[in-house]
Write a protein that holds these residues in place. Structure first.
Motif, mmCIF file in Angstrom:
data_model
loop_
_atom_site.group_PDB
_atom_site.id
_atom_site.type_symbol
_atom_site.label_atom_id
_atom_site.label_comp_id
_atom_site.label_asym_id
_atom_site.label_seq_id
_atom_site.Cartn_x
_atom_site.Cartn_y
_atom_site.Cartn_z
ATOM 1 N N ALA A 13 35.444 43.643 29.855
ATOM 2 C CA ALA A 13 35.454 42.473 31.182
ATOM 3 C C ALA A 13 36.014 42.692 32.174
ATOM 4 O O ALA A 13 35.667 42.257 33.329
ATOM 5 N N GLN A 14 37.314 43.372 31.804
ATOM 6 C CA GLN A 14 38.294 43.559 32.848
ATOM 7 C C GLN A 14 37.830 44.492 33.889
ATOM 8 O O GLN A 14 37.926 44.513 35.152
ATOM 9 N N LEU A 15 37.244 45.340 33.603
ATOM 10 C CA LEU A 15 36.621 46.424 34.375
ATOM 11 C C LEU A 15 35.538 46.130 35.246
ATOM 12 O O LEU A 15 35.428 46.459 36.233
ATOM 13 N N LEU A 16 34.623 45.408 34.622
ATOM 14 C CA LEU A 16 33.490 44.776 35.371
ATOM 15 C C LEU A 16 33.943 43.767 36.318
ATOM 16 O O LEU A 16 33.417 43.768 37.442
ATOM 17 N N ALA A 17 35.203 43.142 36.055
ATOM 18 C CA ALA A 17 35.819 42.202 37.078
ATOM 19 C C ALA A 17 36.242 42.872 38.303
ATOM 20 O O ALA A 17 36.270 42.474 39.324
ATOM 21 N N LEU A 22 35.594 45.046 43.921
ATOM 22 C CA LEU A 22 35.302 46.158 44.613
ATOM 23 C C LEU A 22 34.281 45.952 45.671
ATOM 24 O O LEU A 22 34.116 46.321 46.824
ATOM 25 N N VAL A 23 32.942 45.382 44.876
ATOM 26 C CA VAL A 23 31.855 44.943 45.469
ATOM 27 C C VAL A 23 31.727 44.072 46.616
ATOM 28 O O VAL A 23 31.403 44.104 47.619
ATOM 29 N N ALA A 143 39.990 39.240 46.920
ATOM 30 C CA ALA A 143 39.489 40.429 46.321
ATOM 31 C C ALA A 143 40.492 41.517 46.596
ATOM 32 O O ALA A 143 40.807 42.322 45.850
ATOM 33 N N LEU A 144 40.757 41.796 47.753
ATOM 34 C CA LEU A 144 41.843 42.709 48.400
ATOM 35 C C LEU A 144 43.177 42.653 47.742
ATOM 36 O O LEU A 144 43.775 43.427 47.284
ATOM 37 N N ALA A 145 43.561 41.446 47.638
ATOM 38 C CA ALA A 145 44.839 41.050 47.203
ATOM 39 C C ALA A 145 44.956 41.426 45.737
ATOM 40 O O ALA A 145 46.057 41.923 45.087
ATOM 41 N N GLU A 146 43.884 41.135 44.893
ATOM 42 C CA GLU A 146 43.879 41.217 43.486
ATOM 43 C C GLU A 146 43.725 42.813 43.242
ATOM 44 O O GLU A 146 44.324 43.344 42.351
ATOM 45 N N GLU A 150 46.134 45.407 40.984
ATOM 46 C CA GLU A 150 45.639 46.005 39.896
ATOM 47 C C GLU A 150 45.923 47.596 40.070
ATOM 48 O O GLU A 150 46.084 48.221 39.020
ATOM 49 N N GLU A 151 45.708 48.009 41.343
ATOM 50 C CA GLU A 151 45.659 49.413 41.474
ATOM 51 C C GLU A 151 47.042 49.958 42.368
ATOM 52 O O GLU A 151 46.614 49.983 43.718
ATOM 53 N N ALA A 152 47.981 50.345 41.609
ATOM 54 C CA ALA A 152 49.290 50.665 42.451
ATOM 55 C C ALA A 152 48.827 51.785 43.287
ATOM 56 O O ALA A 152 49.611 51.792 44.524
ATOM 57 N N GLY A 153 48.210 52.682 42.918
ATOM 58 C CA GLY A 153 47.951 54.141 43.686
ATOM 59 C C GLY A 153 47.097 53.683 44.898
ATOM 60 O O GLY A 153 47.249 54.735 46.088
ATOM 61 N N ALA A 154 46.535 52.746 44.957
ATOM 62 C CA ALA A 154 45.610 52.326 46.417
ATOM 63 C C ALA A 154 46.289 51.108 46.941
ATOM 64 O O ALA A 154 45.576 50.751 47.740
ATOM 65 N N ARG A 155 47.234 50.642 46.462
ATOM 66 C CA ARG A 155 47.757 49.325 47.169
ATOM 67 C C ARG A 155 47.974 49.437 48.882
ATOM 68 O O ARG A 155 47.619 48.566 49.434
ATOM 69 N N ASP A 156 48.292 50.636 49.244
ATOM 70 C CA ASP A 156 48.453 50.805 50.599
ATOM 71 C C ASP A 156 47.417 50.551 51.505
ATOM 72 O O ASP A 156 47.189 49.858 52.488
ATOM 73 N N LEU A 157 46.228 51.081 50.875
ATOM 74 C CA LEU A 157 44.778 50.916 51.407
ATOM 75 C C LEU A 157 44.555 49.440 51.560
ATOM 76 O O LEU A 157 44.092 49.007 52.333
#
Length: 203
Positions: A13-17, A22-23, A143-146, A150-157
Motif C-alpha cells: 500500500a505504501q509503495l502504491l501510494a 510520482l504519477v 505530491a512533491l513535498a511528500e 520519502e526519498e532523501a536521495g532525490a530530495r534536491d530534485l
C-alpha cells in the motif's frame, strides 16, 4: 504468517501510494514527466513489471473474446458451451482481480502517454485530471513535498521542482519559471538525480 501477510500488504500500500504521487507529479510537472514515470516504474517493477502488465492486456482480450463467445452460445442455446466458456472466463477474471490494485497502478505508469498538456499553461484546455489550474497546483505541490520526505536521495530534485512551480505561480511571474532552471537564475536539477534502480523499495 498472518502478521507477515499484513506487513506485506502495508508495504504494498505504501509503495502504491508513492507511485501514485510520482504519477501526480508527472501529470502536473510535465517538463520532468519522463523522470517521474521512470522512477515510478523502478519502484513498481518488483510488484508488477512492464512485461507482466502487457501480458495482462492479452488476458483481458482473451476474457472479452470468451464473453463474446458465451453470449453467442446463449443465442444458440448451447448450454454446455456456455458453462465451459463461463468457467474459463471466471478463471481469467479471478486472476485479474487478484492484482486489481497493482494493475491499476501499472496502467498509470506503463500505459501512460509520453506527452500530456501542462495543466498550468495559460490558454490551453483544462486537463482531464484537474478541473482547475489551482487544483492541479495544489495536488502537485503536495505530491512533491511528500516525495521529498520519502526519498532523501532525490530530495534536491523534488524540492527544486517544487520551488520552480511556486515561482511560476507567483503573480507577474514570467513563463520561464516553469522551465528547467526553475526561475531565479538557479541551475536546473539534474535529470538523473533520482535513486538508481537498485535502490527500489522491496515489497
Amino acid at each position: 504468517m498472518a502478521q507477515e501477510t499484513k506487513d506485506q500488504g502495508e508495504r504494498q500500500a505504501q509503495l502504491l501510494a508513492q507511485v501514485a504521487r510520482l504519477v501526480t507529479a508527472a501529470d502536473g510537472d510535465t517538463l520532468y514527466r519522463d523522470v517521474y514515470l521512470q522512477r515510478a516504474g523502478v519502484l513498481l517493477a518488483p510488484l508488477i513489471d512492464e512485461a507482466h502488465y502487457e501480458a495482462t492486456l492479452t488476458v483481458r482480450e482473451q476474457l472479452d473474446r470468451l464473453l463474446g463467445q458465451a453470449r453467442a452460445s446463449v443465442g444458440r442455446q448451447d448450454w454446455a458451451q456456455v458453462q465451459e466458456l463461463g468457467n474459463r472466463a471466471a478463471d481469467l477474471q479471478r486472476s485479474l482481480d487478484a492484482e486489481r490494485e497493482a494493475l491499476a497502478a501499472a496502467e498509470t505508469v506503463y500505459g501512460a502517454p509520453a506527452v500530456v498538456l501542462d495543466p498550468l499553461s495559460p490558454g490551453l484546455p483544462h486537463s482531464r485530471r484537474w478541473p482547475t489550474a489551482d487544483q492541479a497546483r495544489a495536488d502537485v505541490t503536495a505530491a512533491l513535498a511528500e516525495l521529498a520526505r520519502e526519498e532523501a536521495g532525490a530530495r534536491d530534485l523534488y524540492t527544486a521542482r517544487e520551488r520552480a512551480r511556486a515561482a511560476r505561480a507567483r503573480p507577474g511571474a514570467g513563463g520561464g519559471g516553469g522551465g528547467p532552471g526553475g526561475g531565479g537564475g538557479a541551475p536546473p536539477p539534474r535529470r538523473d538525480a533520482l535513486p538508481s534502480p537498485c535502490k527500489s523499495t522491496p515489497v
